[in-house]
Motif scaffolding. Structure first.
Motif, PDB file in Angstrom:
ATOM      1  N   ARG A 222       0.831  -1.205   0.000  1.00  0.00           N
ATOM      2  CA  ARG A 222       0.000   0.000   0.000  1.00  0.00           C
ATOM      3  C   ARG A 222       0.866   1.256   0.000  1.00  0.00           C
ATOM      4  O   ARG A 222       0.501   2.266  -0.624  1.00  0.00           O
ATOM      5  CB  ARG A 222      -0.932  -0.011   1.210  1.00  0.00           C
ATOM      6  CG  ARG A 222      -1.960   1.111   1.176  1.00  0.00           C
ATOM      7  CD  ARG A 222      -3.159   0.800   1.990  1.00  0.00           C
ATOM      8  NE  ARG A 222      -4.079   1.929   2.042  1.00  0.00           N
ATOM      9  CZ  ARG A 222      -5.196   1.964   2.759  1.00  0.00           C
ATOM     10  NH1 ARG A 222      -5.551   0.898   3.474  1.00  0.00           N
ATOM     11  NH2 ARG A 222      -5.971   3.027   2.759  1.00  0.00           N
TER      12      ARG A 222
ATOM     13  N   ARG B  66       3.714   1.592  -1.485  1.00  0.00           N
ATOM     14  CA  ARG B  66       4.162   1.765  -2.861  1.00  0.00           C
ATOM     15  C   ARG B  66       3.049   2.348  -3.730  1.00  0.00           C
ATOM     16  O   ARG B  66       3.302   3.216  -4.579  1.00  0.00           O
ATOM     17  CB  ARG B  66       4.633   0.425  -3.422  1.00  0.00           C
ATOM     18  CG  ARG B  66       5.975  -0.031  -2.858  1.00  0.00           C
ATOM     19  CD  ARG B  66       6.322  -1.429  -3.291  1.00  0.00           C
ATOM     20  NE  ARG B  66       7.701  -1.781  -2.956  1.00  0.00           N
ATOM     21  CZ  ARG B  66       8.123  -3.019  -2.736  1.00  0.00           C
ATOM     22  NH1 ARG B  66       7.270  -4.024  -2.801  1.00  0.00           N
ATOM     23  NH2 ARG B  66       9.396  -3.249  -2.447  1.00  0.00           N
ATOM     24  N   GLU B  67       1.826   1.888  -3.517  1.00  0.00           N
ATOM     25  CA  GLU B  67       0.693   2.441  -4.263  1.00  0.00           C
ATOM     26  C   GLU B  67       0.507   3.917  -3.940  1.00  0.00           C
ATOM     27  O   GLU B  67       0.302   4.749  -4.842  1.00  0.00           O
ATOM     28  CB  GLU B  67      -0.585   1.667  -3.920  1.00  0.00           C
ATOM     29  CG  GLU B  67      -0.601   0.224  -4.407  1.00  0.00           C
ATOM     30  CD  GLU B  67      -1.782  -0.553  -3.859  1.00  0.00           C
ATOM     31  OE1 GLU B  67      -2.590   0.046  -3.098  1.00  0.00           O
ATOM     32  OE2 GLU B  67      -1.900  -1.751  -4.174  1.00  0.00           O
ATOM     33  N   ASP B  68       0.589   4.259  -2.643  1.00  0.00           N
ATOM     34  CA  ASP B  68       0.433   5.659  -2.237  1.00  0.00           C
ATOM     35  C   ASP B  68       1.556   6.522  -2.811  1.00  0.00           C
ATOM     36  O   ASP B  68       1.328   7.670  -3.221  1.00  0.00           O
ATOM     37  CB  ASP B  68       0.427   5.770  -0.720  1.00  0.00           C
ATOM     38  CG  ASP B  68      -0.833   5.222  -0.086  1.00  0.00           C
ATOM     39  OD1 ASP B  68      -1.757   4.821  -0.836  1.00  0.00           O
ATOM     40  OD2 ASP B  68      -0.907   5.178   1.158  1.00  0.00           O
TER      41      ASP B  68
ATOM     42  N   GLU C  50       0.697   7.348  -6.299  1.00  0.00           N
ATOM     43  CA  GLU C  50      -0.384   8.336  -6.364  1.00  0.00           C
ATOM     44  C   GLU C  50       0.105   9.735  -6.012  1.00  0.00           C
ATOM     45  O   GLU C  50      -0.379  10.733  -6.548  1.00  0.00           O
ATOM     46  CB  GLU C  50      -1.520   7.929  -5.430  1.00  0.00           C
ATOM     47  CG  GLU C  50      -2.284   6.690  -5.886  1.00  0.00           C
ATOM     48  CD  GLU C  50      -3.392   6.317  -4.923  1.00  0.00           C
ATOM     49  OE1 GLU C  50      -3.621   7.075  -3.949  1.00  0.00           O
ATOM     50  OE2 GLU C  50      -4.040   5.274  -5.146  1.00  0.00           O
TER      51      GLU C  50
END
Length: 250
Positions: free
Chosen positions: A180, A182-184, A187
């Motif tokens: 998560r 890495r996803e943030d 973004e």
């Protein structure tokens, strides 16, 4: 960062191997004027000492629950990574009565006394200063941590699939936390060398991610600002310029 990293502690080890001298956490308290900058190496040293305190003196084991009653602060970030290093579940603003041990700032000591296990108190004073007198029933972090070892090795390997963090209604394993983060980071537009300024608090996942985990996962750094609302627009613009900020999350 390495694709094989599966825990926040793995992310820190990769950052240390890549460039130990670069800034990782820059902390401002705009109520006191404090500014502290920690390189990857300095931050990792604090984490190692804190993990040794946690595993050794406090006898914490993987799966134990730690109620972390601290605001957005560089020492809070240290404790989050120390928990990950040992395999302790960090319950951010969790219930001390149901935790195995508690770490408290000066404003939550009464609440923290509900914990029946070990209690650690942080004065949150500039330069990591200690309390003039340790609060009754607590060990003073600033007294206990300096003598801890500079290298840390867990007694047992940390399981990436084990619970690692709870904040509000969000609970994650270590590997979920890394994914998560890495996803943030994507973004937020973060990458190696990015410098994110944030004034978010540490009582939500969004605050924890912007204030530590997403920059760490991206190979960037964070400028963590407490009481950022005390700055006017011109003061904030000057900070963005002086700190070479590439993105904000306020």
């Amino acid at each position: 960062m390495n694709a094989s990293d599966r825990t926040p502690a793995d992310l820190l080890r990769s950052a240390l191997a890549a460039d130990p001298a670069r800034p990782l956490v820059t902390f401002y308290d705009d109520a006191t004027g404090e500014r502290v900058e920690l390189s990857v190496a300095t931050f990792a040293n604090w984490v190692a000492k804190t993990a040794n305190l946690l595993q050794g003196d406090l006898a914490a084991e993987p799966g134990d629950r730690l109620a972390l009653l601290l605001p957005a602060h560089w020492q809070s970030a240290v404790w989050l990574l120390a928990c990950s290093s040992v395999g302790v579940v960090a319950e951010v603003q969790g219930d001390p009565a149901g935790a195995d041990l508690v770490v408290s700032g000066p404003d939550t000591l009464d609440r923290a006394r509900a914990c029946r296990g070990e209690r650690i108190a942080l004065a949150l004073r500039p330069l990591g200063g200690r309390f003039p007198q340790a609060p009754e029933g607590f060990a003073d972090y600033a007294v206990e941590v300096p003598g801890q070892g500079d290298r840390f090795a867990p007694y047992a390997p940390v399981d990436p699939a084990a619970p690692a963090l709870t904040v509000g209604t969000v609970s994650m394993t270590a590997e979920q936390l890394v994914a998560r983060s890495r996803e943030d980071a994507a973004e937020l537009g973060l990458g190696p060398g990015s410098r994110l300024l944030t004034g978010r608090t540490y009582d939500t996942w969004e605050g924890l991610s912007a204030g530590l985990f997403a920059p760490l996962a991206a190979g960037g750094s964070v400028v963590l600002c407490r009481h950022l609302d005390r700055l006017d627009a011109d003061e904030l613009a000057k900070r963005v310029e002086s700190e070479r900020i590439t993105g904000t999350a306020v």
